[in-house]
Design an enzyme around this catalytic site. Structure first.
Site, short mmCIF file in Angstrom:
data_model
loop_
_atom_site.label_atom_id
_atom_site.label_comp_id
_atom_site.label_asym_id
_atom_site.label_seq_id
_atom_site.Cartn_x
_atom_site.Cartn_y
_atom_site.Cartn_z
N ARG A 40 43.06 51.21 48.57
CA ARG A 40 43.24 50.98 47.13
C ARG A 40 44.52 51.63 46.60
O ARG A 40 45.24 51.05 45.79
CB ARG A 40 42.04 51.53 46.37
CG ARG A 40 40.70 50.86 46.71
CD ARG A 40 40.53 49.54 45.98
NE ARG A 40 39.23 48.95 46.24
CZ ARG A 40 38.12 49.27 45.59
NH1 ARG A 40 38.15 50.20 44.65
NH2 ARG A 40 36.98 48.66 45.87
N ASP A 149 33.92 51.30 29.63
CA ASP A 149 34.25 51.50 31.04
C ASP A 149 35.45 52.42 31.11
O ASP A 149 36.26 52.48 30.17
CB ASP A 149 34.56 50.17 31.73
CG ASP A 149 34.34 50.24 33.24
OD1 ASP A 149 33.29 49.77 33.71
OD2 ASP A 149 35.22 50.78 33.94
#
Length: 278
Positions: A40, A149
Protein backbone atom coordinates in the site's frame (compact mmCIF):
# COMPACT_ATOMS: atom_id res chain seq x y z
CA UNK A 1 15.10 -5.70 2.10
CA UNK A 2 12.98 -8.42 0.48
CA UNK A 3 14.26 -10.18 -2.64
CA UNK A 4 13.17 -8.29 -5.75
CA UNK A 5 11.56 -5.48 -3.80
CA UNK A 6 11.57 -2.01 -5.28
CA UNK A 7 12.18 -0.21 -1.98
CA UNK A 8 14.30 -0.93 1.08
CA UNK A 9 11.93 -2.00 3.90
CA UNK A 10 13.59 -3.02 7.16
CA UNK A 11 12.19 -4.38 10.42
CA UNK A 12 12.81 -0.97 11.96
CA UNK A 13 10.82 0.70 9.18
CA UNK A 14 7.85 -1.59 9.80
CA UNK A 15 7.99 -1.04 13.56
CA UNK A 16 8.07 2.74 13.08
CA UNK A 17 5.10 2.69 10.73
CA UNK A 18 3.15 0.32 12.98
CA UNK A 19 3.77 2.59 15.96
CA UNK A 20 2.68 5.61 13.98
CA UNK A 21 -0.55 3.90 12.84
CA UNK A 22 -1.38 2.91 16.42
CA UNK A 23 -0.61 6.27 17.97
CA UNK A 24 -2.50 8.32 15.40
CA UNK A 25 -5.40 6.06 14.36
CA UNK A 26 -5.55 3.20 16.86
CA UNK A 27 -4.83 0.76 14.03
CA UNK A 28 -2.89 -2.29 15.21
CA UNK A 29 -0.57 -3.55 12.46
CA UNK A 30 0.70 -7.00 13.41
CA UNK A 31 3.44 -8.90 11.65
CA UNK A 32 0.87 -10.44 9.30
CA UNK A 33 0.25 -6.97 7.84
CA UNK A 34 3.86 -6.39 6.81
CA UNK A 35 3.35 -7.20 3.12
CA UNK A 36 0.13 -5.20 3.00
CA UNK A 37 1.93 -2.17 4.43
CA UNK A 38 4.72 -2.50 1.89
CA UNK A 39 2.30 -2.84 -1.01
CA UNK A 40 0.00 0.00 0.00
CA UNK A 41 2.71 2.47 0.95
CA UNK A 42 4.93 1.77 -2.06
CA UNK A 43 2.44 3.88 -4.03
CA UNK A 44 3.04 6.78 -1.64
CA UNK A 45 6.81 6.45 -2.05
CA UNK A 46 6.45 6.61 -5.83
CA UNK A 47 4.13 9.60 -5.62
CA UNK A 48 6.52 11.44 -3.31
CA UNK A 49 9.63 10.46 -5.25
CA UNK A 50 11.22 8.65 -2.29
CA UNK A 51 13.57 5.70 -2.63
CA UNK A 52 13.30 3.92 0.73
CA UNK A 53 10.89 3.37 3.60
CA UNK A 54 13.40 4.96 5.93
CA UNK A 55 13.05 8.15 3.92
CA UNK A 56 9.28 7.81 4.08
CA UNK A 57 9.32 7.35 7.87
CA UNK A 58 11.36 10.53 8.22
CA UNK A 59 9.04 12.37 5.83
CA UNK A 60 5.96 11.16 7.70
CA UNK A 61 7.35 12.31 11.05
CA UNK A 62 8.26 15.74 9.68
CA UNK A 63 5.17 16.39 7.55
CA UNK A 64 1.85 16.47 9.46
CA UNK A 65 -0.15 16.71 6.23
CA UNK A 66 1.15 13.27 5.17
CA UNK A 67 -0.83 11.62 7.99
CA UNK A 68 -3.89 11.74 5.73
CA UNK A 69 -2.09 10.03 2.84
CA UNK A 70 -0.65 7.42 5.22
CA UNK A 71 -4.00 6.53 6.80
CA UNK A 72 -5.77 6.49 3.44
CA UNK A 73 -3.14 4.08 2.12
CA UNK A 74 -3.28 1.53 4.94
CA UNK A 75 -7.05 1.59 5.44
CA UNK A 76 -9.07 -1.30 4.07
CA UNK A 77 -12.50 -0.42 2.71
CA UNK A 78 -14.63 -3.42 1.81
CA UNK A 79 -18.36 -2.78 1.84
CA UNK A 80 -21.57 -3.16 -0.15
CA UNK A 81 -25.23 -2.24 0.00
CA UNK A 82 -27.26 -4.28 2.51
CA UNK A 83 -24.17 -6.08 3.76
CA UNK A 84 -25.18 -8.27 6.74
CA UNK A 85 -28.84 -7.80 5.84
CA UNK A 86 -30.14 -8.91 9.25
CA UNK A 87 -28.90 -5.63 10.72
CA UNK A 88 -31.09 -3.64 8.37
CA UNK A 89 -34.08 -5.86 9.05
CA UNK A 90 -33.54 -5.15 12.75
CA UNK A 91 -33.15 -1.42 12.07
CA UNK A 92 -36.43 -1.46 10.13
CA UNK A 93 -38.38 -3.34 12.80
CA UNK A 94 -36.93 -1.72 15.94
CA UNK A 95 -36.05 1.81 14.83
CA UNK A 96 -37.72 2.85 11.57
CA UNK A 97 -41.17 1.32 12.05
CA UNK A 98 -41.66 2.44 15.69
CA UNK A 99 -40.53 5.94 14.73
CA UNK A 100 -42.90 6.02 11.75
CA UNK A 101 -45.79 4.95 13.95
CA UNK A 102 -44.99 7.62 16.53
CA UNK A 103 -44.62 10.18 13.75
CA UNK A 104 -48.26 9.67 12.77
CA UNK A 105 -49.25 11.07 16.16
CA UNK A 106 -46.54 13.66 16.82
CA UNK A 107 -44.63 16.11 14.63
CA UNK A 108 -41.04 17.20 15.13
CA UNK A 109 -39.65 13.92 16.44
CA UNK A 110 -35.87 13.42 16.53
CA UNK A 111 -33.99 10.42 15.12
CA UNK A 112 -30.21 10.04 14.88
CA UNK A 113 -28.17 7.19 13.39
CA UNK A 114 -24.37 7.10 13.13
CA UNK A 115 -22.46 5.10 10.53
CA UNK A 116 -18.98 5.01 12.09
CA UNK A 117 -16.47 3.85 9.50
CA UNK A 118 -18.79 4.45 6.55
CA UNK A 119 -16.19 3.76 3.85
CA UNK A 120 -17.50 4.52 0.34
CA UNK A 121 -21.04 5.14 1.56
CA UNK A 122 -22.96 1.95 0.92
CA UNK A 123 -23.79 1.51 4.62
CA UNK A 124 -25.23 4.98 5.33
CA UNK A 125 -27.16 4.98 2.06
CA UNK A 126 -28.64 1.60 3.02
CA UNK A 127 -29.59 3.02 6.42
CA UNK A 128 -31.17 6.01 4.68
CA UNK A 129 -33.14 3.74 2.33
CA UNK A 130 -34.55 1.75 5.24
CA UNK A 131 -35.55 4.90 7.12
CA UNK A 132 -36.97 6.64 4.05
CA UNK A 133 -39.07 3.64 3.01
CA UNK A 134 -40.77 3.47 6.42
CA UNK A 135 -40.82 7.17 7.34
CA UNK A 136 -42.83 8.78 4.58
CA UNK A 137 -42.65 12.32 5.95
CA UNK A 138 -39.06 12.79 7.23
CA UNK A 139 -39.13 16.52 6.39
CA UNK A 140 -41.70 17.00 9.17
CA UNK A 141 -39.24 15.55 11.67
CA UNK A 142 -35.60 15.85 12.68
CA UNK A 143 -34.20 12.73 10.98
CA UNK A 144 -30.45 12.68 10.33
CA UNK A 145 -27.67 10.19 9.64
CA UNK A 146 -24.04 10.98 10.47
CA UNK A 147 -21.54 9.10 8.31
CA UNK A 148 -17.87 9.29 9.26
CA UNK A 149 -14.58 7.76 8.21
CA UNK A 150 -10.91 8.51 8.77
CA UNK A 151 -10.16 8.04 5.05
CA UNK A 152 -10.83 11.22 3.05
CA UNK A 153 -10.65 9.46 -0.31
CA UNK A 154 -13.50 7.06 0.43
CA UNK A 155 -15.52 9.91 1.94
CA UNK A 156 -15.30 11.78 -1.35
CA UNK A 157 -16.66 8.74 -3.18
CA UNK A 158 -19.41 8.36 -0.59
CA UNK A 159 -20.50 11.99 -0.88
CA UNK A 160 -20.65 11.69 -4.68
CA UNK A 161 -23.16 8.84 -4.39
CA UNK A 162 -22.31 7.31 -7.78
CA UNK A 163 -21.86 3.53 -8.06
CA UNK A 164 -21.46 0.87 -10.71
CA UNK A 165 -24.68 -0.78 -11.84
CA UNK A 166 -23.63 -4.16 -10.44
CA UNK A 167 -23.21 -2.58 -6.98
CA UNK A 168 -26.98 -2.74 -6.52
CA UNK A 169 -27.29 -6.41 -7.50
CA UNK A 170 -28.05 -7.40 -3.91
CA UNK A 171 -30.33 -4.46 -3.15
CA UNK A 172 -33.87 -5.84 -2.57
CA UNK A 173 -36.33 -4.87 -5.29
CA UNK A 174 -38.41 -2.90 -2.82
CA UNK A 175 -35.49 -0.49 -2.38
CA UNK A 176 -34.45 -0.14 -6.04
CA UNK A 177 -36.55 3.04 -6.35
CA UNK A 178 -33.80 4.90 -4.51
CA UNK A 179 -31.23 4.29 -7.29
CA UNK A 180 -31.44 5.95 -10.71
CA UNK A 181 -29.38 5.83 -13.88
CA UNK A 182 -26.50 8.27 -13.51
CA UNK A 183 -26.97 9.65 -17.01
CA UNK A 184 -25.64 9.27 -20.54
CA UNK A 185 -22.19 10.51 -19.57
CA UNK A 186 -21.86 7.75 -16.97
CA UNK A 187 -23.12 4.54 -18.59
CA UNK A 188 -23.54 1.48 -16.36
CA UNK A 189 -23.55 3.71 -13.29
CA UNK A 190 -26.30 4.53 -10.82
CA UNK A 191 -26.88 7.57 -8.64
CA UNK A 192 -28.35 7.57 -5.15
CA UNK A 193 -31.65 9.45 -4.97
CA UNK A 194 -31.58 12.99 -3.58
CA UNK A 195 -34.10 12.02 -0.90
CA UNK A 196 -31.49 9.68 0.63
CA UNK A 197 -28.64 12.16 0.28
CA UNK A 198 -30.68 14.75 2.15
CA UNK A 199 -30.66 12.59 5.28
CA UNK A 200 -26.87 12.11 5.45
CA UNK A 201 -23.98 14.29 6.58
CA UNK A 202 -20.52 12.96 5.66
CA UNK A 203 -17.60 13.99 7.89
CA UNK A 204 -14.01 12.92 8.42
CA UNK A 205 -13.45 11.54 11.92
CA UNK A 206 -10.71 9.64 13.69
CA UNK A 207 -12.56 7.31 16.06
CA UNK A 208 -9.82 7.39 18.68
CA UNK A 209 -9.77 11.19 18.67
CA UNK A 210 -12.26 13.75 19.96
CA UNK A 211 -15.89 13.37 18.90
CA UNK A 212 -17.29 16.85 18.13
CA UNK A 213 -20.88 15.80 18.92
CA UNK A 214 -22.81 14.59 21.92
CA UNK A 215 -25.64 12.49 20.56
CA UNK A 216 -27.62 10.78 21.82
CA UNK A 217 -27.99 8.36 18.93
CA UNK A 218 -30.85 5.94 18.41
CA UNK A 219 -28.47 3.55 16.63
CA UNK A 220 -24.75 3.27 15.91
CA UNK A 221 -23.27 1.10 13.17
CA UNK A 222 -19.59 0.29 13.65
CA UNK A 223 -19.10 -2.83 11.58
CA UNK A 224 -15.82 -4.47 10.60
CA UNK A 225 -13.87 -1.52 11.98
CA UNK A 226 -12.84 -2.74 15.43
CA UNK A 227 -11.01 -5.71 13.92
CA UNK A 228 -8.18 -3.25 13.25
CA UNK A 229 -7.88 -2.24 16.91
CA UNK A 230 -6.23 -3.94 19.86
CA UNK A 231 -8.26 -4.95 22.93
CA UNK A 232 -7.54 -1.78 24.90
CA UNK A 233 -8.66 0.50 22.07
CA UNK A 234 -11.66 -1.69 21.33
CA UNK A 235 -12.82 -1.68 24.96
CA UNK A 236 -12.50 2.10 25.15
CA UNK A 237 -14.42 2.55 21.89
CA UNK A 238 -17.30 0.32 22.98
CA UNK A 239 -17.57 2.31 26.21
CA UNK A 240 -17.76 5.56 24.25
CA UNK A 241 -20.40 4.12 21.92
CA UNK A 242 -22.43 2.99 24.92
CA UNK A 243 -22.35 6.45 26.46
CA UNK A 244 -23.40 8.18 23.24
CA UNK A 245 -26.38 5.87 22.67
CA UNK A 246 -29.68 6.83 24.20
CA UNK A 247 -31.11 4.29 26.69
CA UNK A 248 -32.70 1.56 24.59
CA UNK A 249 -30.56 2.49 21.57
CA UNK A 250 -28.84 -0.06 19.36
CA UNK A 251 -25.21 -0.90 18.54
CA UNK A 252 -24.49 -2.94 15.41
CA UNK A 253 -21.02 -4.49 15.00
CA UNK A 254 -19.46 -6.67 12.29
CA UNK A 255 -20.04 -10.39 11.83
CA UNK A 256 -16.40 -11.21 12.67
CA UNK A 257 -16.35 -9.02 15.77
CA UNK A 258 -17.42 -9.53 19.37
CA UNK A 259 -17.33 -7.49 22.55
CA UNK A 260 -14.73 -8.41 25.14
CA UNK A 261 -16.67 -9.95 27.97
CA UNK A 262 -20.02 -8.56 29.07
CA UNK A 263 -20.40 -4.79 29.02
CA UNK A 264 -22.53 -3.64 31.97
CA UNK A 265 -24.39 -1.12 29.83
CA UNK A 266 -25.24 -3.39 26.91
CA UNK A 267 -27.16 -6.59 26.31
CA UNK A 268 -26.84 -8.90 23.33
CA UNK A 269 -30.20 -9.22 21.56
CA UNK A 270 -29.27 -10.90 18.27
CA UNK A 271 -26.41 -11.64 15.93
CA UNK A 272 -23.94 -8.81 16.61
CA UNK A 273 -26.76 -6.53 17.77
CA UNK A 274 -26.56 -4.93 21.22
CA UNK A 275 -29.01 -2.72 23.09
CA UNK A 276 -28.08 -0.07 25.65
CA UNK A 277 -29.71 -0.79 28.96
CA UNK A 278 -31.89 1.88 30.62
Amino acid sequence: MGVGREFSFTDADFRNLARFAYEHAGIALGESKRNLVYSRLSRRLRTLGLTSFRDYCEYLAATPSELEGFINAISTNLTKFFREAHHFEHLRDHVAVPFAQAALRTKGLRLRVWSAGCSTGEEPYTIAAVLRREIRNPAQHDVKILATDIDTEVLSKAAAGIYSLDAIDEVPKSYREFFRAAGARQPNMVSVAAELRALITFRQLNLIGTWPFRGPFDAVFCRNVMIYFDNITKTSLVERFTQILKPGGWLYIGHSESLLGVHPGLRLVGRTVYQRLP
